[in-house]
Design an enzyme around this catalytic site. Sequence first.
Site, PDB file in Angstrom:
ATOM      1  N   TYR A 183      74.270 -33.650 -27.605  1.00  0.00           N
ATOM      2  CA  TYR A 183      72.889 -34.032 -27.252  1.00  0.00           C
ATOM      3  C   TYR A 183      72.855 -34.677 -25.856  1.00  0.00           C
ATOM      4  O   TYR A 183      71.969 -34.395 -25.041  1.00  0.00           O
ATOM      5  CB  TYR A 183      72.406 -34.996 -28.329  1.00  0.00           C
ATOM      6  CG  TYR A 183      71.032 -35.569 -28.176  1.00  0.00           C
ATOM      7  CD1 TYR A 183      69.900 -34.846 -28.544  1.00  0.00           C
ATOM      8  CD2 TYR A 183      70.844 -36.879 -27.716  1.00  0.00           C
ATOM      9  CE1 TYR A 183      68.636 -35.407 -28.440  1.00  0.00           C
ATOM     10  CE2 TYR A 183      69.590 -37.441 -27.613  1.00  0.00           C
ATOM     11  CZ  TYR A 183      68.483 -36.708 -27.972  1.00  0.00           C
ATOM     12  OH  TYR A 183      67.237 -37.258 -27.865  1.00  0.00           O
ATOM     13  N   LYS A 187      70.668 -33.547 -22.637  1.00  0.00           N
ATOM     14  CA  LYS A 187      69.649 -34.429 -22.058  1.00  0.00           C
ATOM     15  C   LYS A 187      69.966 -34.783 -20.606  1.00  0.00           C
ATOM     16  O   LYS A 187      69.062 -34.947 -19.786  1.00  0.00           O
ATOM     17  CB  LYS A 187      69.497 -35.693 -22.912  1.00  0.00           C
ATOM     18  CG  LYS A 187      68.853 -35.442 -24.277  1.00  0.00           C
ATOM     19  CD  LYS A 187      67.503 -34.769 -24.161  1.00  0.00           C
ATOM     20  CE  LYS A 187      66.662 -34.876 -25.417  1.00  0.00           C
ATOM     21  NZ  LYS A 187      65.422 -34.081 -25.330  1.00  0.00           N
TER      22      LYS A 187
HETATM   23  P1  NAI Z   1      61.213 -35.541 -34.413  1.00  0.00           P
HETATM   24  O1  NAI Z   1      62.334 -34.999 -35.199  1.00  0.00           O
HETATM   25  O2  NAI Z   1      60.294 -36.510 -35.051  1.00  0.00           O
HETATM   26  O3  NAI Z   1      60.326 -34.335 -33.840  1.00  0.00           O
HETATM   27  C1  NAI Z   1      60.890 -33.222 -33.238  1.00  0.00           C
HETATM   28  C2  NAI Z   1      60.090 -31.984 -33.631  1.00  0.00           C
HETATM   29  O4  NAI Z   1      60.659 -30.842 -32.962  1.00  0.00           O
HETATM   30  C3  NAI Z   1      60.160 -31.692 -35.141  1.00  0.00           C
HETATM   31  O5  NAI Z   1      58.862 -31.620 -35.696  1.00  0.00           O
HETATM   32  C4  NAI Z   1      60.889 -30.352 -35.223  1.00  0.00           C
HETATM   33  O6  NAI Z   1      60.435 -29.528 -36.283  1.00  0.00           O
HETATM   34  C5  NAI Z   1      60.595 -29.741 -33.856  1.00  0.00           C
HETATM   35  N1  NAI Z   1      61.589 -28.735 -33.487  1.00  0.00           N
HETATM   36  C6  NAI Z   1      62.943 -28.856 -33.550  1.00  0.00           C
HETATM   37  N2  NAI Z   1      63.535 -27.729 -33.136  1.00  0.00           N
HETATM   38  C7  NAI Z   1      62.549 -26.858 -32.796  1.00  0.00           C
HETATM   39  C8  NAI Z   1      62.526 -25.533 -32.277  1.00  0.00           C
HETATM   40  N3  NAI Z   1      63.658 -24.871 -32.041  1.00  0.00           N
HETATM   41  N4  NAI Z   1      61.335 -24.952 -32.037  1.00  0.00           N
HETATM   42  C9  NAI Z   1      60.189 -25.621 -32.271  1.00  0.00           C
HETATM   43  N5  NAI Z   1      60.134 -26.886 -32.768  1.00  0.00           N
HETATM   44  C10 NAI Z   1      61.300 -27.491 -33.020  1.00  0.00           C
HETATM   45  O7  NAI Z   1      61.873 -36.172 -33.093  1.00  0.00           O
HETATM   46  P2  NAI Z   1      61.254 -37.100 -31.931  1.00  0.00           P
HETATM   47  O8  NAI Z   1      61.946 -38.386 -31.978  1.00  0.00           O
HETATM   48  O9  NAI Z   1      59.793 -37.057 -31.944  1.00  0.00           O
HETATM   49  O10 NAI Z   1      61.821 -36.351 -30.632  1.00  0.00           O
HETATM   50  C11 NAI Z   1      61.022 -35.649 -29.709  1.00  0.00           C
HETATM   51  C12 NAI Z   1      61.806 -35.456 -28.433  1.00  0.00           C
HETATM   52  O11 NAI Z   1      62.088 -36.711 -27.828  1.00  0.00           O
HETATM   53  C13 NAI Z   1      63.158 -34.771 -28.632  1.00  0.00           C
HETATM   54  O12 NAI Z   1      63.422 -33.903 -27.558  1.00  0.00           O
HETATM   55  C14 NAI Z   1      64.121 -35.932 -28.617  1.00  0.00           C
HETATM   56  O13 NAI Z   1      65.413 -35.527 -28.278  1.00  0.00           O
HETATM   57  C15 NAI Z   1      63.473 -36.815 -27.575  1.00  0.00           C
HETATM   58  N6  NAI Z   1      63.855 -38.211 -27.606  1.00  0.00           N
HETATM   59  C16 NAI Z   1      63.475 -39.019 -28.654  1.00  0.00           C
HETATM   60  C17 NAI Z   1      63.782 -40.359 -28.641  1.00  0.00           C
HETATM   61  C18 NAI Z   1      63.304 -41.297 -29.675  1.00  0.00           C
HETATM   62  O14 NAI Z   1      63.519 -42.509 -29.505  1.00  0.00           O
HETATM   63  N7  NAI Z   1      62.656 -40.842 -30.734  1.00  0.00           N
HETATM   64  C19 NAI Z   1      64.599 -40.939 -27.547  1.00  0.00           C
HETATM   65  C20 NAI Z   1      64.931 -40.027 -26.513  1.00  0.00           C
HETATM   66  C21 NAI Z   1      64.563 -38.720 -26.542  1.00  0.00           C
END
Ligand code: NAI
Length: 297
Positions: free
Chosen positions: A164, A168
């Site tokens: 990851y 990133k």
């Molecule tokens: P989450 O798991 O709540 O939401 C991610 C969404 O992406 C899910 O609904 C999932 O179904 C969808 N998804 C995954 N693979 C997919 C694909 N191949 N095609 C279409 N949809 C897909 O995660 P969150 O925390 O909301 O993360 C959102 C973004 O923020 C991610 O890129 C994560 O790496 C990034 N991020 C999050 C942080 C945090 O503190 N929550 C910190 C740093 C980065």
Amino acid sequence: MGLLDGKVVMVTGAGRGLGRSEALALGKEGAKVVVNDLGGSLHGSGSEAMVADEVVQEIKDAGGTAAANYSDIGTLDGADSLIWTALSKFGQVDGLVNNAGIIRDKTLLNMTEDDWDLVQKVHAKGTFLCSRAAARAMRTKDGGSIINTTSMSGLAGNFGQINYGLAKAGIYGFTKIAAMELGRYGIRVNAVCPNAYTRMTADLPGMKDVPEEMISPDAMAPLVVYLISDLSKEINGRVIGCQGGVRGTKVVEMKMTAAPGYAKKDGLATTEEIAENIDKILFDQPDLNMGALMMTD
Ligand code: NAI
């Protein structure tokens, strides 16, 4: 009048967490939103259309306009289908938020090829494929705005997230280069770096001690609205961190920078000179860390 009236914006992974908050905020500001979500598990298995449908309904219930897309954005067909949903439903593409993500945490010694490849596919390849497809559509009009999602894991490192973290960190470099290349077409490319309580972070060590409402996924939404809007017309190639909740919000640019260094005016530096000047070559400050996103009194 909304800040984003007339704009069509696609958000990948908008069915949950940060993407959901961002899609709802974009819809409230008048954007027509394409809500993409495969509806898979945190580790990238399965799919469920309902996840995107529910957010589309929420946007509509709030008086906005939205359409669902269920594709896997890590595939060429999936990225093309995302753009096609925007073009066929709303006729244009003005913004893209590359947000979809999964994790498959393991240390380097235990990492399998599948865990490695799937994480690169969703984060790195998905960002590339969706950005390319969106930029091709934006180039034919008056430009647009692309927002990528990086992470402190890539900018500073996080134990157990080597796959990851690479993706990133790559998104940081991708953002800088895409901004250079696409600026001439009026397409801006920036990245956000969140820290929020979602299903992705809920079980991480340290997260259990932080009250959920202090690191809300809703904190990122106003920054995303800003970066999509014409208020940020001059902002390109920037990486902006954001964390916030009931006790306040911090918004801060993050960039790679250099220490003062050692400069030898004549000829090549010797190994001994490097050893003698190592204090100037290395930073005397600690590396970037989560503290950058914390509120200070
Ligand atoms: P989450 O798991 O709540 O939401 C991610 C969404 O992406 C899910 O609904 C999932 O179904 C969808 N998804 C995954 N693979 C997919 C694909 N191949 N095609 C279409 N949809 C897909 O995660 P969150 O925390 O909301 O993360 C959102 C973004 O923020 C991610 O890129 C994560 O790496 C990034 N991020 C999050 C942080 C945090 O503190 N929550 C910190 C740093 C980065």
